[in-house]
Design a protein around this motif. Structure first.
Motif, PDB file in Angstrom:
ATOM      1  N   MET A   1      39.228  42.488  47.034  1.00 31.95           N
ATOM      2  CA  MET A   1      39.218  43.065  45.892  1.00 31.95           C
ATOM      3  C   MET A   1      37.600  43.641  45.643  1.00 31.95           C
ATOM      4  N   ALA A   2      37.752  44.996  45.016  1.00 33.48           N
ATOM      5  CA  ALA A   2      36.370  45.422  44.703  1.00 33.48           C
ATOM      6  C   ALA A   2      35.712  44.677  43.694  1.00 33.48           C
ATOM      7  N   TYR A   3      34.259  44.709  43.793  1.00 35.23           N
ATOM      8  CA  TYR A   3      33.550  44.157  42.689  1.00 35.23           C
ATOM      9  C   TYR A   3      33.836  44.786  41.245  1.00 35.23           C
ATOM     10  N   LEU A   4      33.912  46.144  41.407  1.00 36.30           N
ATOM     11  CA  LEU A   4      34.166  47.022  40.219  1.00 36.30           C
ATOM     12  C   LEU A   4      35.547  46.725  39.460  1.00 36.30           C
ATOM     13  N   ASP A   5      36.415  46.203  40.254  1.00 36.13           N
ATOM     14  CA  ASP A   5      37.773  45.837  39.757  1.00 36.13           C
ATOM     15  C   ASP A   5      37.675  44.990  38.756  1.00 36.13           C
ATOM     16  N   ASN A   6      36.452  44.171  38.443  1.00 34.16           N
ATOM     17  CA  ASN A   6      36.427  43.123  37.571  1.00 34.16           C
ATOM     18  C   ASN A   6      36.158  43.632  36.237  1.00 34.16           C
TER      19      ASN A   6
END
Length: 280
Positions: A1-6
């Motif tokens: 999961m990409a960090y930006l997806d948070n």
């Protein structure tokens, strides 16, 4: 999961072009969310590449149980830009977001082309969180319905709340932070705990050293009638570092970019250089 997806986030403007579009990141204030910047970004997005996102604990982004200091917010931004491969960008922050971008620029100056701090000073205030706890606790959340929430903020809140800001403007802002939950009730979009912790951690020490040490060209924007950034602290910040230039925008309070959107965009243009004409 990409960090930006948070993070709930939006990109605006062209990814490529000639010349290559400048990159901008807009950081909202306490209890805000990325869409608060929409009017400003609309004045840039024909030629500029912009990113706005809900910070941790806010809006529709992730809401961890801890980690609400300016350093935590700054490190979120560092992880996001590293993931995107953005090596250099203009960085704009309002209020709490202004303190967060100040810390980011202090820790990672090599990333910041130009810094814009909107209506926030570096002073500490051990009891600052009490004001926000008082306001948030006035609302008897969760509400049974959206109509009940709307009625409370349109009537009871305006009558009861003792605010530093225009109470009617604040009531609309608070109502904009209401959302329907899976069980049908209506409650805060943000984490109330995160809001209080953000103020505590953000105000537990002053940030004058970061201001004095700034190594990037910085624009400090103050609203003429702001109750948040005093004229005295505004002038002291300008005097503390030759890298900082300032502008006071008439007819604006703490929410300068909302109160005087066109003047705010013009201040950005004057600071970074006018925007190129969009390609036909």
């Amino acid at each position: 999961m990409a960090y930006l997806d948070n993070f709930n986030h939006q990109f605006y403007g062209p990814e490529t072009g000639s010349p290559e579009p400048r990159k901008w990141i807009f950081i909202h204030g306490l209890m805000g969310f990325g869409q608060n910047w929409r009017r400003i970004i609309s004045g840039l997005e024909k030629t500029e590449r912009c990113l706005a996102f809900d910070q941790r604990g806010h809006g529709r982004s992730f809401k961890p149980e801890s980690g609400y200091s300016p350093e935590d917010y700054a490190d979120d931004l560092k992880k996001i830009v590293d993931e995107l491969g953005w090596k250099k960008f203009n960085l704009v922050g309002h209020s709490m977001g202004g303190r967060n971008v100040l810390v980011f620029a202090s820790k990672y100056p090599e990333y910041v082309d130009k810094l814009v701090i909107e209506d926030i000073g570096p002073e500490s205030s051990a009891n600052a969180h009490e004001y926000y706890a008082y306001l948030l606790n006035l609302a008897p959340t969760p509400f049974a319905s959206r109509d009940e929430a709307r009625k409370f903020f349109a009537e009871d809140f305006i009558q009861k709340a003792k605010t530093r800001e225009n109470v009617e403007v604040l009531s609309k802002f608070f109502y904009s932070n209401m959302e329907e939950k899976p069980d049908g009730t209506v409650d805060w979009r943000f984490s109330k705990y995160a809001i209080i912790e953000s103020v505590k951690a953000g105000r537990n020490m002053d940030r004058w050293q970061e201001v004095r040490d700034l190594k990037v060209p910085t624009l400090l924007i103050r609203g003429e009638s702001s109750q948040e950034l005093s004229q005295q602290n505004y002038e002291a910040m300008l005097a503390s570092n030759p890298m900082i230039k300032g502008v006071v925008i008439p007819g604006a309070g703490h929410w300068v970019h909302s109160d005087q959107a066109q003047a705010f965009v013009e201040a950005l243009k004057s600071f970074v250089g006018d925007f190129p004409s969009p390609e036909k």
